[in-house]
Each structure stands twice: as C-alpha cells, then as structure tokens.
Design an enzyme around this catalytic site. Structure first.
Site, PDB file in Angstrom:
ATOM      1  N   TYR A   1      -9.240   3.381  13.967  1.00 38.20           N
ATOM      2  CA  TYR A   1      -7.834   2.708  13.704  1.00 38.20           C
ATOM      3  C   TYR A   1      -7.980   1.811  15.140  1.00 38.20           C
ATOM      4  O   TYR A   1      -7.534   0.486  15.026  1.00 38.20           O
ATOM      5  CB  TYR A   1      -6.841   3.487  13.719  1.00 38.20           C
ATOM      6  CG  TYR A   1      -5.473   2.729  14.045  1.00 38.20           C
ATOM      7  CD1 TYR A   1      -4.952   1.713  13.200  1.00 38.20           C
ATOM      8  CD2 TYR A   1      -4.866   3.099  15.282  1.00 38.20           C
ATOM      9  CE1 TYR A   1      -3.853   1.153  13.840  1.00 38.20           C
ATOM     10  CE2 TYR A   1      -3.782   2.353  15.587  1.00 38.20           C
ATOM     11  CZ  TYR A   1      -3.207   1.480  14.876  1.00 38.20           C
ATOM     12  OH  TYR A   1      -2.046   0.751  15.318  1.00 38.20           O
TER      13      TYR A   1
ATOM     14  N   LYS B   1      -8.188  -2.247  15.572  1.00 42.74           N
ATOM     15  CA  LYS B   1      -7.130  -3.074  16.077  1.00 42.74           C
ATOM     16  C   LYS B   1      -7.769  -3.838  17.333  1.00 42.74           C
ATOM     17  O   LYS B   1      -7.290  -5.119  17.539  1.00 42.74           O
ATOM     18  CB  LYS B   1      -5.728  -2.294  16.588  1.00 42.74           C
ATOM     19  CG  LYS B   1      -5.126  -1.619  15.372  1.00 42.74           C
ATOM     20  CD  LYS B   1      -4.612  -2.571  14.544  1.00 42.74           C
ATOM     21  CE  LYS B   1      -3.408  -3.332  15.206  1.00 42.74           C
ATOM     22  NZ  LYS B   1      -2.438  -4.266  14.512  1.00 42.74           N
TER      23      LYS B   1
ATOM     24  N   THR C   1       0.757  -1.097   0.000  1.00 41.36           N
ATOM     25  CA  THR C   1      -0.022   0.158  -0.013  1.00 41.36           C
ATOM     26  C   THR C   1       0.868   1.269  -0.052  1.00 41.36           C
ATOM     27  O   THR C   1       2.293   0.881  -0.093  1.00 41.36           O
ATOM     28  CB  THR C   1      -0.891  -0.020   1.240  1.00 41.36           C
ATOM     29  OG1 THR C   1       0.144   0.194   2.394  1.00 41.36           O
ATOM     30  CG2 THR C   1      -1.637  -1.192   1.353  1.00 41.36           C
TER      31      THR C   1
ATOM     32  N   ASN D   1       6.207   3.859  18.330  1.00 44.51           N
ATOM     33  CA  ASN D   1       7.390   3.472  17.752  1.00 44.51           C
ATOM     34  C   ASN D   1       8.047   4.806  17.031  1.00 44.51           C
ATOM     35  O   ASN D   1       7.257   5.718  16.432  1.00 44.51           O
ATOM     36  CB  ASN D   1       7.639   2.410  16.863  1.00 44.51           C
ATOM     37  CG  ASN D   1       7.256   1.018  17.395  1.00 44.51           C
ATOM     38  OD1 ASN D   1       7.860  -0.048  16.931  1.00 44.51           O
ATOM     39  ND2 ASN D   1       6.306   1.032  18.710  1.00 44.51           N
TER      40      ASN D   1
ATOM     41  N   ASP E   1      -7.270  20.529  16.420  1.00 49.75           N
ATOM     42  CA  ASP E   1      -6.893  19.285  17.103  1.00 49.75           C
ATOM     43  C   ASP E   1      -7.450  17.861  16.167  1.00 49.75           C
ATOM     44  O   ASP E   1      -8.491  18.221  15.356  1.00 49.75           O
ATOM     45  CB  ASP E   1      -7.763  19.299  18.369  1.00 49.75           C
ATOM     46  CG  ASP E   1      -6.882  18.209  19.256  1.00 49.75           C
ATOM     47  OD1 ASP E   1      -6.006  17.533  19.209  1.00 49.75           O
ATOM     48  OD2 ASP E   1      -7.260  18.288  20.539  1.00 49.75           O
TER      49      ASP E   1
ATOM     50  N   THR F   1      -1.505  -2.716  19.480  1.00 51.65           N
ATOM     51  CA  THR F   1      -1.222  -1.434  19.967  1.00 51.65           C
ATOM     52  C   THR F   1      -1.612  -1.071  21.348  1.00 51.65           C
ATOM     53  O   THR F   1      -2.945  -1.670  21.608  1.00 51.65           O
ATOM     54  CB  THR F   1      -1.648  -0.374  19.009  1.00 51.65           C
ATOM     55  OG1 THR F   1      -1.518   1.032  19.465  1.00 51.65           O
ATOM     56  CG2 THR F   1      -3.251  -0.600  18.638  1.00 51.65           C
ATOM     57  N   ASP F   2      -1.104  -0.137  21.845  1.00 54.03           N
ATOM     58  CA  ASP F   2      -1.920   0.274  23.175  1.00 54.03           C
ATOM     59  C   ASP F   2      -2.983   1.228  22.848  1.00 54.03           C
ATOM     60  O   ASP F   2      -3.786   1.492  24.115  1.00 54.03           O
ATOM     61  CB  ASP F   2      -0.650   1.422  23.982  1.00 54.03           C
ATOM     62  CG  ASP F   2      -0.150   2.646  23.305  1.00 54.03           C
ATOM     63  OD1 ASP F   2      -0.717   2.785  22.020  1.00 54.03           O
ATOM     64  OD2 ASP F   2       0.780   3.233  23.914  1.00 54.03           O
ATOM     65  N   GLU F   3      -3.353   1.635  21.631  1.00 49.81           N
ATOM     66  CA  GLU F   3      -4.566   2.488  21.577  1.00 49.81           C
ATOM     67  C   GLU F   3      -5.923   1.766  21.882  1.00 49.81           C
ATOM     68  O   GLU F   3      -6.818   2.418  21.917  1.00 49.81           O
ATOM     69  CB  GLU F   3      -4.288   3.099  20.165  1.00 49.81           C
ATOM     70  CG  GLU F   3      -3.191   3.917  19.785  1.00 49.81           C
ATOM     71  CD  GLU F   3      -3.249   4.736  18.657  1.00 49.81           C
ATOM     72  OE1 GLU F   3      -4.623   5.135  18.202  1.00 49.81           O
ATOM     73  OE2 GLU F   3      -2.298   5.529  18.316  1.00 49.81           O
TER      74      GLU F   3
ATOM     75  N   ALA G   1       0.958  -6.645   9.179  1.00 52.56           N
ATOM     76  CA  ALA G   1      -0.014  -5.933   8.099  1.00 52.56           C
ATOM     77  C   ALA G   1      -1.011  -5.348   8.649  1.00 52.56           C
ATOM     78  O   ALA G   1      -1.829  -5.651   9.251  1.00 52.56           O
ATOM     79  CB  ALA G   1      -0.298  -6.755   7.109  1.00 52.56           C
ATOM     80  N   ALA G   2      -1.289  -4.101   8.583  1.00 52.53           N
ATOM     81  CA  ALA G   2      -2.419  -3.134   9.058  1.00 52.53           C
ATOM     82  C   ALA G   2      -2.382  -1.991   8.249  1.00 52.53           C
ATOM     83  O   ALA G   2      -1.358  -1.449   7.822  1.00 52.53           O
ATOM     84  CB  ALA G   2      -2.207  -3.076  10.725  1.00 52.53           C
TER      85      ALA G   2
ATOM     86  N   HIS H   1      -9.115  12.961  19.831  1.00 51.45           N
ATOM     87  CA  HIS H   1      -7.927  12.780  20.212  1.00 51.45           C
ATOM     88  C   HIS H   1      -7.483  12.188  21.624  1.00 51.45           C
ATOM     89  O   HIS H   1      -7.681  12.919  22.630  1.00 51.45           O
ATOM     90  CB  HIS H   1      -7.043  14.153  20.019  1.00 51.45           C
ATOM     91  CG  HIS H   1      -5.556  14.331  20.085  1.00 51.45           C
ATOM     92  ND1 HIS H   1      -5.094  15.491  19.859  1.00 51.45           N
ATOM     93  CD2 HIS H   1      -4.759  13.174  19.989  1.00 51.45           C
ATOM     94  CE1 HIS H   1      -3.625  14.888  19.703  1.00 51.45           C
ATOM     95  NE2 HIS H   1      -3.539  13.557  19.885  1.00 51.45           N
TER      96      HIS H   1
ATOM     97  N   ASN I   1       3.577  15.924  23.148  1.00 52.09           N
ATOM     98  CA  ASN I   1       3.840  15.974  21.718  1.00 52.09           C
ATOM     99  C   ASN I   1       4.913  17.322  21.449  1.00 52.09           C
ATOM    100  O   ASN I   1       5.646  17.287  20.563  1.00 52.09           O
ATOM    101  CB  ASN I   1       2.669  16.206  20.685  1.00 52.09           C
ATOM    102  CG  ASN I   1       1.765  14.821  20.736  1.00 52.09           C
ATOM    103  OD1 ASN I   1       2.507  13.912  21.138  1.00 52.09           O
ATOM    104  ND2 ASN I   1       0.492  15.061  20.449  1.00 52.09           N
TER     105      ASN I   1
END
Ligand code: NAD
Ligand code: DAU
Length: 353
Positions: free
Chosen positions: A158, A162, A34, A188, A288, A132-134, A80-81, A292, A257
């Site tokens: 997303y 996941k 992709t 990461n 924003d 993921t931690d999300e 893959a994602a 978020h 951030n």
C-alpha cells in the site's frame, strides 16, 4: 465546481458532506463503489442538486475525459485509492492498478483538460493529491516526526503504491507545469470509517462482545487525526497551498495501539455499560502484521506556519464524537457488514473473531 474521486469512501465521503454543508459550490463525485465505497455515507446529499454522483473508475480514461469536458471543474481532489495495508499484503494487484495506474490516468486526463483552459481559469486550476504519511516509512521511538523533506521509504505494498503515485504527481508538476498540491496525512478516525481499520473495528467488535485483535505487542504508534480536521486542512490547501508543494497533516496525537483500544473500551463502557464487565477484557493479542511499521508521527508545522491550519479536535473530544456516532448509527454499521465483509474478517483473523 470541483471533481472529487473516491467521495463514497471514509475521508472522501466526509469531505463531500462537509463541503456541501459549508458552501454552495457543486461537487462531481467519481467513485467505483468498491467494497469500501458506500452510498449510504452520502444519504444526506442524495437529492441535493449540488452533488452529482458518478459511478465509475478512475482508470477509465474516456469516462474521466468526458466528465472533465462536461463539468469543467476548477479543481480535482483525488481521494480514490485502495487504502487498507492488510489487504495490500494479501493482494497488491488492485493497489498497483488503482493507486498507481489510476493516478497516472487521472493526471493525464487532468493535463489534457488543463491545457484547454486559458488565463485565470488555467492559473487557478488545482490537482490536489491526497496521500499518506506511510510513504515515509517507520520511525524509531526517539526519531523526530516526519517533515515534508523526509526521504521516501515505503514498507508495505500500500505505502509503495502511494509513494509511486506521489512521485507521478510531482513529475507532472515539474515536467508539464500541472498545478498540483500533495498532502500527506496521518491516521484518520471519525464517522463513516469502514470497520476493517483499528478504531471502527474495535468499536464494532466491542459492541458485539467479540475479541479485539491487537497485532504484535500493541506498542506500535500512530498519530491520530479527526477526519473533519483533515477535511478542513484539504480545503485550506486547496485554497491557499502553493502549486508544486507538499504539506504534511497530522493531529499531534501519538498513541500506541494498545492505548487506542483501551480508550475506545473506556468510552464505550461509559456511554453504554456492559453487564459482563469492562470491554478491555476482550483484548486479544494476535500475530503481527508482516513488515509492520513501528511508529508514524507527523510534523505539521509547515501547514500551520504557511496556511494557518491547526486541528480543532483533541483526541479526547474526537474519539468521544466518534464513539457517539457509531452508537447512534447501528444501521450504517450493519449494512457495511455484508457477506464480503465477513469473508475479509474470516480471512484476516480466522472465523473466531
Ligand atoms: P477508503 O478505502 O475508505 O475509500 C476509498 C474510496 O475510493 C472508496 O469509496 C472506493 O470505492 C473508491 N475507489 C477505489 N478504487 C477506485 C477506482 N479505481 N476508481 C474510483 N474510485 C475508487 O479510503 P479512505 O480511508 O477514505 O482514504 C482516502 C484517501 O486518503 C486515500 O488516497 C488514502 O490513501 C488517503 N489517506 C487515508 C488515511 C486514513 O487514515 N484513512 C490517512 C492518510 C491518507
Ligand atoms: O498513516 C495513514 C494510514 O493510516 C493510511 O494511509 C491508511 O490508508 C490507513 O488505513 C491507516 O493505515 P494503518 O495501517 O496505520 O491503519 P489500521 O487501522 O489498519 O491500523 C492501525 C494500527 O493498528 C496499525 O499499527 C495496525 C494495528 N491494528 C490494526 C488492525 C486492523 C491492530 O493492532 N489490529 C487490527 O485488527
């Protein structure tokens, strides 16, 4: 050999390169290429007979069946994602297809293949799901970091996709006994990171003298992990992780951030000074991200305690290596900034960025 999915992306690419640098066991690398997949990342192993690249989709069951039957891997490491939160907000469809349906298809193919194995080969087989931690949602400033027992509260398309894939993986273990392990990792950073994500976008824009977009007040917190440390953690879990378990992976590096952007600017100013002054002058607060998440933080004690993994890089050493890598590899950066990349930047930030 092992089968890796998504091995032309950021983490998968680093994983394949590190794997082949450290051992002789071959890798079959299934990737749909992709916008996020890039064969240049794999240039170092392009003519290495231990690396078999297969251009294909994890949603193509026949293709996956054929690969498993031909190569008979002892493990699947599933990277893959669709991985970018902002893209999932603009268009969740691909996230549902690849992250949920694709993982389901891969699990079914893996189960059918695993059922053909016997004895030690069947026992030793692993399906390693990279997550993921999300999936855990957002933390308040004084909440404890995410443990493996934290409830799933995904907030973006997303993260929800996941989370769904994690649930499928869990169910294939409990229902069918497929020997799975899942790792949930924090943000990461490092070489070969596509410049749609905060750190590489900041590096690339700062070098070009463009605005450095910071969402909202810039005080959202992420827990940063050098990609090489993540790859080492995955190898550790693949070798010694217990089937059915999940392991959180993080760098014990919580940063806002704004801190990140200032640090990147400072490293660039030091390594390649800008005659126009400090690059932090380019910081630009923009609208924003919808929904978020305020803060992510990983409690990585389980993988440390049970498997002995700890990150080797500090944030200072990792970010220096990263900035140095981008300075040394302008060709890789130039080639990923294709027309499709410019279209994304214009859509997300407007033509001025
Ligand atoms: P990436 O977007 O850089 O790479 C994804 C790769 O998957 C690309 O090479 C792409 O071509 C390939 N791909 C996409 N759809 C495919 C399909 N249908 N079939 C086959 N290949 C397909 O992603 P990344 O940042 O390297 O993330 C890898 C994995 O790690 C993802 O599962 C992601 O959710 C997870 N993760 C990422 C981070 C992070 O900070 N980047 C942190 C934790 C977990
Ligand atoms: O936590 C792990 C996750 O980290 C992975 O699962 C995802 O695949 C990966 O993309 C990453 O998600 P984030 O949304 O945290 O990463 P991103 O680099 O997009 O954003 C990091 C933070 O920086 C986030 O709070 C949003 C902010 N940001 C991002 C961009 C692209 C900005 O302020 N400006 C930007 O231009």
């Amino acid at each position: 050999m092992i089968l890796v999915t998504g091995g032309a992306g950021f983490i998968g690419g680093n994983f394949v390169l590190d794997w082949l640098a450290g051992r002789d066991e071959p890798v079959v690398n299934l990737d749909a290429l992709t916008y996020a997949g890039n064969l240049e990342t794999l240039a170092r192993v392009a003519s290495d007979p231990r690396h078999v690249f297969v251009h294909g989709d994890i949603c193509d069951r026949a293709r996956v069946d054929q690969l498993l039957a031909t190569h008979r891997p002892r493990a699947i490491v599933h990277f893959a994602a669709e991985s970018h939160v902002d893209r999932s907000i603009h268009g969740p469809g691909e996230f549902i297809r690849t992250n949920i349906e694709g993982t389901g298809i891969l699990l079914e193919a893996a189960r059918a293949y695993w059922n053909t194995l016997q004895g030690v080969a069947k026992e030793a087989f692993r399906f390693h799901h990279v997550s993921t931690d999300e999936v855990y949602g957002s933390l308040a400033a004084d909440d404890a970091p995410f443990t493996e027992d934290h409830p799933y509260q995904p907030n973006s398309p997303y993260a929800a996709s996941k989370a769904a894939s994690d649930h499928l993986v869990r169910a294939w273990f409990h229902t069918y006994g497929l020997p799975v392990v899942t790792t949930n990792c924090s943000n990461n950073y490092g070489p070969f990171h596509f410049p749609e994500k905060l750190i590489p976008l900041t590096i690339v824009n700062a070098l070009a003298g463009r605005a450095l977009p910071v969402y909202g007040d810039g005080l959202n917190v992420r827990d940063w992990l050098y990609v090489g440390d993540h790859c080492a953690a995955i190898r550790t879990v693949l070798e010694r992780g217990r089937p059915g378990e999940t392991y959180n992976i993080g760098g014990w590096n919580e940063k806002t951030n704004l801190d990140i952007v200032h640090t990147v600017c400072a490293r660039l100013d030091e390594l390649r000074p800008d005659a126009n002054g400090p690059r932090s002058r380019l910081i630009s607060f923009v609208a924003d991200r919808p929904g978020h998440d305020r803060r992510y933080a990983i409690d990585a004690r389980k993988i440390g305690r049970e498997l002995g993994w700890r990150p080797a890089e500090t944030f200072d050493s990792g970010i220096r290596r990263t900035v140095e890598w981008y300075l040394a590899n302008p060709g890789w950066v130039a080639n990923v900034q294709s027309g499709a990349y410019r279209d994304w930047v214009n859509k997300q930030y407007g033509a001025s960025t």
